[in-house]
Design a protein around this motif. Sequence first.
Motif, PDB file in Angstrom:
ATOM      1  N   LEU A  37      52.249  45.176  36.757  1.00 17.23           N
ATOM      2  CA  LEU A  37      51.578  46.045  35.779  1.00 17.23           C
ATOM      3  C   LEU A  37      52.453  47.258  35.442  1.00 17.23           C
ATOM      4  O   LEU A  37      52.507  47.700  34.287  1.00 17.23           O
ATOM      5  CB  LEU A  37      50.220  46.496  36.319  1.00 17.23           C
ATOM      6  N   ARG A  38      53.158  47.789  36.410  1.00 10.97           N
ATOM      7  CA  ARG A  38      54.028  48.934  36.143  1.00 10.97           C
ATOM      8  C   ARG A  38      55.217  48.520  35.282  1.00 10.97           C
ATOM      9  O   ARG A  38      55.674  49.301  34.432  1.00 10.97           O
ATOM     10  CB  ARG A  38      54.502  49.548  37.462  1.00 10.97           C
ATOM     11  N   VAL A  58      45.233  43.654  30.702  1.00 14.61           N
ATOM     12  CA  VAL A  58      44.140  42.885  31.292  1.00 14.61           C
ATOM     13  C   VAL A  58      44.630  42.246  32.582  1.00 14.61           C
ATOM     14  O   VAL A  58      45.665  41.566  32.594  1.00 14.61           O
ATOM     15  CB  VAL A  58      43.643  41.780  30.330  1.00 14.61           C
ATOM     16  N   THR A  59      43.898  42.457  33.673  1.00 14.86           N
ATOM     17  CA  THR A  59      44.220  41.792  34.927  1.00 14.86           C
ATOM     18  C   THR A  59      43.204  40.680  35.188  1.00 14.86           C
ATOM     19  O   THR A  59      42.013  40.844  34.930  1.00 14.86           O
ATOM     20  CB  THR A  59      44.216  42.769  36.113  1.00 14.86           C
ATOM     21  N   THR A  60      43.692  39.563  35.699  1.00 14.46           N
ATOM     22  CA  THR A  60      42.811  38.430  36.010  1.00 14.46           C
ATOM     23  C   THR A  60      42.456  38.387  37.492  1.00 14.46           C
ATOM     24  O   THR A  60      42.058  37.337  38.001  1.00 14.46           O
ATOM     25  CB  THR A  60      43.472  37.104  35.604  1.00 14.46           C
ATOM     26  N   THR A  61      42.578  39.514  38.179  1.00 21.43           N
ATOM     27  CA  THR A  61      42.262  39.505  39.606  1.00 21.43           C
ATOM     28  C   THR A  61      40.863  38.962  39.863  1.00 21.43           C
ATOM     29  O   THR A  61      39.917  39.244  39.115  1.00 21.43           O
ATOM     30  CB  THR A  61      42.388  40.909  40.212  1.00 21.43           C
ATOM     31  N   LEU A  78      43.571  48.886  40.711  1.00 21.94           N
ATOM     32  CA  LEU A  78      44.764  48.450  39.991  1.00 21.94           C
ATOM     33  C   LEU A  78      45.005  49.315  38.767  1.00 21.94           C
ATOM     34  O   LEU A  78      46.158  49.610  38.419  1.00 21.94           O
ATOM     35  CB  LEU A  78      44.612  46.973  39.576  1.00 21.94           C
ATOM     36  N   ALA A  79      43.922  49.712  38.114  1.00 24.26           N
ATOM     37  CA  ALA A  79      44.054  50.560  36.930  1.00 24.26           C
ATOM     38  C   ALA A  79      44.714  51.889  37.293  1.00 24.26           C
ATOM     39  O   ALA A  79      45.594  52.395  36.583  1.00 24.26           O
ATOM     40  CB  ALA A  79      42.678  50.798  36.308  1.00 24.26           C
ATOM     41  N   ILE A  80      44.293  52.443  38.415  1.00 22.21           N
ATOM     42  CA  ILE A  80      44.885  53.709  38.874  1.00 22.21           C
ATOM     43  C   ILE A  80      46.347  53.498  39.262  1.00 22.21           C
ATOM     44  O   ILE A  80      47.235  54.278  38.902  1.00 22.21           O
ATOM     45  CB  ILE A  80      44.080  54.266  40.065  1.00 22.21           C
ATOM     46  N   ALA A  81      46.606  52.405  39.984  1.00 18.26           N
ATOM     47  CA  ALA A  81      47.961  52.147  40.492  1.00 18.26           C
ATOM     48  C   ALA A  81      48.954  51.913  39.367  1.00 18.26           C
ATOM     49  O   ALA A  81      50.137  52.242  39.509  1.00 18.26           O
ATOM     50  CB  ALA A  81      47.936  50.952  41.433  1.00 18.26           C
ATOM     51  N   CYS A  82      48.498  51.353  38.258  1.00 15.90           N
ATOM     52  CA  CYS A  82      49.447  51.048  37.183  1.00 15.90           C
ATOM     53  C   CYS A  82      49.846  52.292  36.393  1.00 15.90           C
ATOM     54  O   CYS A  82      50.793  52.253  35.602  1.00 15.90           O
ATOM     55  CB  CYS A  82      48.874  49.985  36.250  1.00 15.90           C
ATOM     56  N   GLY A  83      49.102  53.394  36.589  1.00 19.97           N
ATOM     57  CA  GLY A  83      49.446  54.644  35.932  1.00 19.97           C
ATOM     58  C   GLY A  83      48.834  54.807  34.556  1.00 19.97           C
ATOM     59  O   GLY A  83      48.989  55.874  33.936  1.00 19.97           O
TER      60      GLY A  83
END
Length: 582
Positions: free
Chosen positions: A95-96, A109-112, A120-125
């Motif tokens: 994502l980064r 969009v993540t398919t987790t 994940l949203a926070i981690a991707c910045g």
Amino acid sequence: MTQQTPRTHAAPIGVVGLGSVGEALTLLLHAAGHPVVGVDTDLDALARVGTRVKASTAPEGAPDPVLTDDTAALRGARLVVEAVPEDRAVKTEVLRRITGVCPPGTPLVTTTAALSVARLAIACGRPADLAGLRLFTPPAPGGPAEPVPTGLTCAQTAEAVRELVAAAGLTEVEVGAGPAADANALVLGLLNRAVVLCSEGYAPHDDVDTAMRLGCGLPAGPLETLDRIGLDTAHAALTDLWRRTGDTAFEPAPLLSRMVAAGRLGRKSGGGFYSYDETGAEVRERGAAPDETGARPVRRVGVLGSGAMARGIAEVTSLAGHPTVLVARTTAKADAALESVADSLTRGVRRGRVTPAGREATLDRLSAATGLDAFADCDLVIEAVAEDPDVKRTVFAALGEACAPGTVLTTTTSSLSVAACAEASGRPADVVGLHFFNPAPVMRLVELAHAPGTDPGVLATARAFCRELGKTVVECPDRTGFIVNSLLFPYLGAALALLDRPGADDRVVERTDAAVERGFGYPMGPFALLDTIGLDVSLAIQHRLFDHFETPEHEPSDALAELVSAGLLGRKNRRGLRTGGR
């Protein structure tokens, strides 16, 4: 699905990760005419998807997907889907990389399936730009998809995910994170048990799949489903569940581990439980024709019993052209059984399943009696009395005396010993199990179970007879539960265990059923299915399975016992887990 006009000048949709999910999503978008950029660092995956794209269909003028290992190709994409393996570090890194190429405001969009979308949203910045897309299995045309925006997701991205669902020709569903996780765990446990059953040599993989598709109405067999998901993906998900819960039901089956280690990952690798050609189409090997050497001719059929199963079987055999006699304990029960079959055939005429002339001919072939001497000239007798071992043994002892030598004797048991019935008859070579599914006129499956002493000619006779009835036969050795119940009831038991989970949702019954039905396409969720089978019948089967296997996953449910003790039996008395007051 309505064919869409190709958007040749539109900005592409990016898909990063071309495993089972990413490949399926790429092909769906391409088939709908959307430009796609597929990114994967695995050159074999790029080649595989390229071959499958060429074999797929798309609207005239639709551009072929751009397939590359270069993330920079995503620059200018109107939306990017991340579909890499279910690992937080891997997803975060991907994502980064995407955010390093795509400008702010590009929907991501993540398919987790198991990780926190918000985390994940926070981690991707770029938390406002990211949302989730819950896909229960690799997407197929019209299949389910649940948009998963977080409290951090901006309105533009939330709307973009919904537009993606529509663009791919998927069906938007609402399930929720908790019910989705529960449904996923229930289904993964079922798939894992199916692998164990195969590894034991109890039944071939295709018979297991056929039994579960036809016996439970599943949209695909458990091993077919594993091939679609990807054996490595399923293995990783099971391992995670096992580590988090300590539940050995999630410990990956050794066969599954060996197949993953050998690179047999399912459809995406060209081979798993089944084989696939380079386009992804399944390659079926034509099996040898069943050996019918020694099969005996069957003209006249006897059915012992007057309950729903006996009536249904008598309808099936007489409709198939066999003169059939149904033997009940009393004249009143015999007459009621004939009336019930006549009513069922009347409904069949209304639905176009039976012609009026066919109905009359069927009823002419069906008679009823109250004594076992009515079976004296029958070629095959089907026992369909109460599922009680003492009753079965008594009945088979009487049948062994009453029926002519050479008459094939069959039991419809689903959870008792065929061998015990055979021994009681005094002529064990003539006895075989024919487990019909209820309602017999509708359900196509018959489990054909043979005891160690069953004569091969008797087995061939039963096999040919079922085929004459229009049934699909799966064969298995005599063992409690056969194929279907041995896989189904641990799954149902795991669902019942959710009721005892600390902090359980007050609506766990309805929400779990909805998640299984909407997410996996099962005709009914586990709780509705328990009501349909009958809570008392289900409890009895649990006890028999536990007596045989003595494993925790077969242990009878306390909640189910309490329901039955309180008089709640399910659909049959309109008091159950899902049928109270209805």
